[in-house]
Scaffold this motif. Structure first.
Motif, PDB file in Angstrom:
ATOM      1  N   GLU A 165       4.647  -5.551   3.480  1.00 10.33           N
ATOM      2  CA  GLU A 165       4.440  -4.524   4.239  1.00 10.33           C
ATOM      3  C   GLU A 165       5.356  -4.493   5.537  1.00 10.33           C
ATOM      4  O   GLU A 165       5.948  -3.366   5.877  1.00 10.33           O
ATOM      5  CB  GLU A 165       3.094  -4.328   4.918  1.00 10.33           C
ATOM      6  CG  GLU A 165       1.875  -4.027   4.064  1.00 10.33           C
ATOM      7  CD  GLU A 165       0.437  -4.263   4.411  1.00 10.33           C
ATOM      8  OE1 GLU A 165      -0.501  -3.494   3.819  1.00 10.33           O
ATOM      9  OE2 GLU A 165       0.397  -4.967   5.541  1.00 10.33           O
ATOM     10  N   GLU A 166       5.565  -5.765   6.024  1.00  7.88           N
ATOM     11  CA  GLU A 166       6.685  -5.938   7.114  1.00  7.88           C
ATOM     12  C   GLU A 166       8.032  -5.606   6.567  1.00  7.88           C
ATOM     13  O   GLU A 166       8.885  -4.991   7.163  1.00  7.88           O
ATOM     14  CB  GLU A 166       6.723  -7.569   7.567  1.00  7.88           C
ATOM     15  CG  GLU A 166       7.716  -7.630   8.517  1.00  7.88           C
ATOM     16  CD  GLU A 166       7.219  -9.020   9.150  1.00  7.88           C
ATOM     17  OE1 GLU A 166       8.333  -9.456   9.958  1.00  7.88           O
ATOM     18  OE2 GLU A 166       6.410  -9.660   8.789  1.00  7.88           O
TER      19      GLU A 166
ATOM     20  N   ILE B 264       1.201  -9.421   0.574  1.00 12.46           N
ATOM     21  CA  ILE B 264       0.909  -8.138   1.173  1.00 12.46           C
ATOM     22  C   ILE B 264       1.326  -7.964   2.513  1.00 12.46           C
ATOM     23  O   ILE B 264       2.055  -7.083   2.762  1.00 12.46           O
ATOM     24  CB  ILE B 264      -0.589  -7.714   0.825  1.00 12.46           C
ATOM     25  CG1 ILE B 264      -0.997  -7.719  -0.623  1.00 12.46           C
ATOM     26  CG2 ILE B 264      -0.673  -6.233   1.538  1.00 12.46           C
ATOM     27  CD1 ILE B 264      -2.279  -7.370  -0.695  1.00 12.46           C
TER      28      ILE B 264
ATOM     29  N   LEU C  49       5.443  -4.034  -2.718  1.00  7.80           N
ATOM     30  CA  LEU C  49       4.243  -4.082  -1.980  1.00  7.80           C
ATOM     31  C   LEU C  49       3.036  -3.863  -3.000  1.00  7.80           C
ATOM     32  O   LEU C  49       1.879  -4.274  -3.021  1.00  7.80           O
ATOM     33  CB  LEU C  49       4.213  -2.943  -0.858  1.00  7.80           C
ATOM     34  CG  LEU C  49       2.893  -2.795  -0.236  1.00  7.80           C
ATOM     35  CD1 LEU C  49       2.398  -3.868   0.475  1.00  7.80           C
ATOM     36  CD2 LEU C  49       3.045  -1.491   0.858  1.00  7.80           C
TER      37      LEU C  49
ATOM     38  N   HIS D 275      -0.261  -6.143  -4.002  1.00  6.57           N
ATOM     39  CA  HIS D 275      -1.785  -5.581  -4.039  1.00  6.57           C
ATOM     40  C   HIS D 275      -2.332  -5.920  -5.416  1.00  6.57           C
ATOM     41  O   HIS D 275      -3.539  -6.485  -5.457  1.00  6.57           O
ATOM     42  CB  HIS D 275      -1.732  -4.193  -3.810  1.00  6.57           C
ATOM     43  CG  HIS D 275      -1.709  -3.899  -2.352  1.00  6.57           C
ATOM     44  ND1 HIS D 275      -2.728  -3.876  -1.455  1.00  6.57           N
ATOM     45  CD2 HIS D 275      -0.672  -3.004  -1.735  1.00  6.57           C
ATOM     46  CE1 HIS D 275      -2.549  -3.555  -0.209  1.00  6.57           C
ATOM     47  NE2 HIS D 275      -1.165  -2.858  -0.496  1.00  6.57           N
TER      48      HIS D 275
ATOM     49  N   ARG E 193       8.600  -0.670  -1.874  1.00  5.48           N
ATOM     50  CA  ARG E 193       7.366  -0.265  -2.142  1.00  5.48           C
ATOM     51  C   ARG E 193       6.760  -0.732  -3.364  1.00  5.48           C
ATOM     52  O   ARG E 193       5.612  -1.043  -3.868  1.00  5.48           O
ATOM     53  CB  ARG E 193       7.449   1.333  -2.611  1.00  5.48           C
ATOM     54  CG  ARG E 193       7.770   1.964  -1.066  1.00  5.48           C
ATOM     55  CD  ARG E 193       7.553   3.618  -1.373  1.00  5.48           C
ATOM     56  NE  ARG E 193       7.594   4.373  -0.022  1.00  5.48           N
ATOM     57  CZ  ARG E 193       6.570   4.244   0.841  1.00  5.48           C
ATOM     58  NH1 ARG E 193       5.424   3.793   0.568  1.00  5.48           N
ATOM     59  NH2 ARG E 193       6.826   4.942   2.243  1.00  5.48           N
TER      60      ARG E 193
END
Length: 370
Positions: A155-156, A151, A92, A96, A89
């Motif tokens: 996410e993956e 990103i 990620l 961003h 997290r």
């Protein structure tokens, strides 16, 4: 007078032996008769799953939850393992932020390019400066693309902290526990958390001798060239205790390669397995039987000999002498063989006593009892 009668009716041992030699050796024969049969065969096989998968995370993290009961049936899409998401997290969020920074740099680079383009029209800046501004704009846009890709990767990775069943099947015991750290590629750790095998449908795989395989292909080609077709089979699995598995199987395929070390090739039979009775690794016996009865002359396999000319039998004629008869054999049925060509109903073939046979030999035929 009594002595005379006794002497006249007695047979000496020499005369008895002469009569036996004149009659020829005794052989056991069977009369050829067309019968309606359902040829069958049995062959050992091993149960194999259509699909086998290792539950192997692609990210490094500590295991936070396990939803695995060893030996239980799971459905496709069931959540099996949860791993700590914290680091992913954070990654990620950083991705961003990097994208926003790259987008801001791209906006500035585009503005610089527009300004340089306008100034070049009045010869205030050189062509070289315009080209430099264009390059800076291209670099800034590339950085936006890189940030977008980061990103997607983040996410993956975050999604990979949850592992789901790839298909329905039965799952094994686990090699890890909650709290264990799974490290990708660490040779000191078990390489996967658990394995899952699909059960419905399932394969029964038999290793068939390659000579039998080529013989089957040759026989099929011969039948097809003669305008016939291979009769459909009813395939069953016999369980180790002798119980017949209730579901019928269908022939799936031959393997794409043979095993040179054993001289065999694998044949696969597909069985429905809705209750999970058949499990990978089990040994079973496949029994095949022709569904529609076949009508053909039938003789014992022991009556058939083979040499360079092919298959042949010894036939006893009306004069009690034997002759060699070449035949074309068909399918086997238990201890018998169907004859496609070379024999007619009512003829007698020698079943026992084959070693002494030669053309024209006189014999004393007696019925063969199987």
């Amino acid at each position: 007078m009594c002595a005379f009668i006794l002497t006249a009716t007695s047979t000496s041992p020499a005369l008895a032996q002469a009569d036996a030699e004149a009659a020829g050796p005794t052989v056991l024969v069977q009369t050829v008769q067309t019968q309606s049969i359902r040829p069958s065969f049995t062959h050992p096989a091993r149960i194999e799953a259509l699909n086998t998968a290792s539950i192997r995370p692609t990210v490094q993290a500590r295991i936070t939850a396990m939803h695995i009961t060893p030996g239980a049936l799971v459905n496709e899409g069931d959540l099996l393992v949860e791993m700590d998401e914290t680091d992913y997290r954070i990654a990620l969020a950083q991705a961003h932020a990097a994208l926003k920074q790259a987008e801001a740099s791209a906006i500035k680079a585009d503005l610089d390019l527009d300004r340089a383009t306008q100034l070049s029209k009045s010869n205030t800046v050189s062509k070289r400066e315009v080209e430099y501004a264009q390059a800076q704009s291209d670099v800034a846009q590339a950085q936006v693309d890189v940030a977008s890709a980061q990103i997607a990767q983040a996410e993956e990775n975050l999604a990979d902290t949850k592992i789901y069943a790839p298909f329905s099947g039965r799952i094994s015991a686990t090699s890890y526990s909650v709290g264990d750290l799974f490290t990708v590629g660490d040779p000191t750790q078990p390489p996967f958390i658990a394995t899952i095998v699909s059960l419905d449908p399932i394969y029964a795989v038999g290793l068939v001798d390659q000579s039998n395989y080529f013989g089957f292909l040759a026989k099929r080609l011969e039948i097809e060239e003669a305008g016939g077709k291979i009769p459909p089979l009813e395939l069953q699995a016999i369980l180790p205790g002798g119980e017949v598995y209730p579901e019928k199987g269908t022939f799936e395929n031959w393997d794409n390669t043979g095993a040179a070390s054993t001289g065999t090739i694998a044949a696969r039979v597909l069985f429905p397995n809705p209750d999970g009775v058949l499990l990978p690794g089990q040994n079973v016996t496949i029994r095949g039987e022709v569904i529609e009865p076949v009508k053909a002359p039938l003789i014992p396999q022991r009556a058939v000999s083979v040499d360079q000319q092919g298959y042949f039998v010894w036939v006893v004629g009306a004069d009690k002498t034997v002759e060699r008869r070449n035949i074309r054999v068909g399918v086997r049925s238990d201890a018998n063989w169907t004859v496609m060509e070379g024999l007619a109903d009512g003829e007698q073939v020698v079943v026992e006593g084959l070693q002494s046979m030669r053309p024209g030999l006189a014999v004393t035929p007696k019925p063969y009892e199987s």
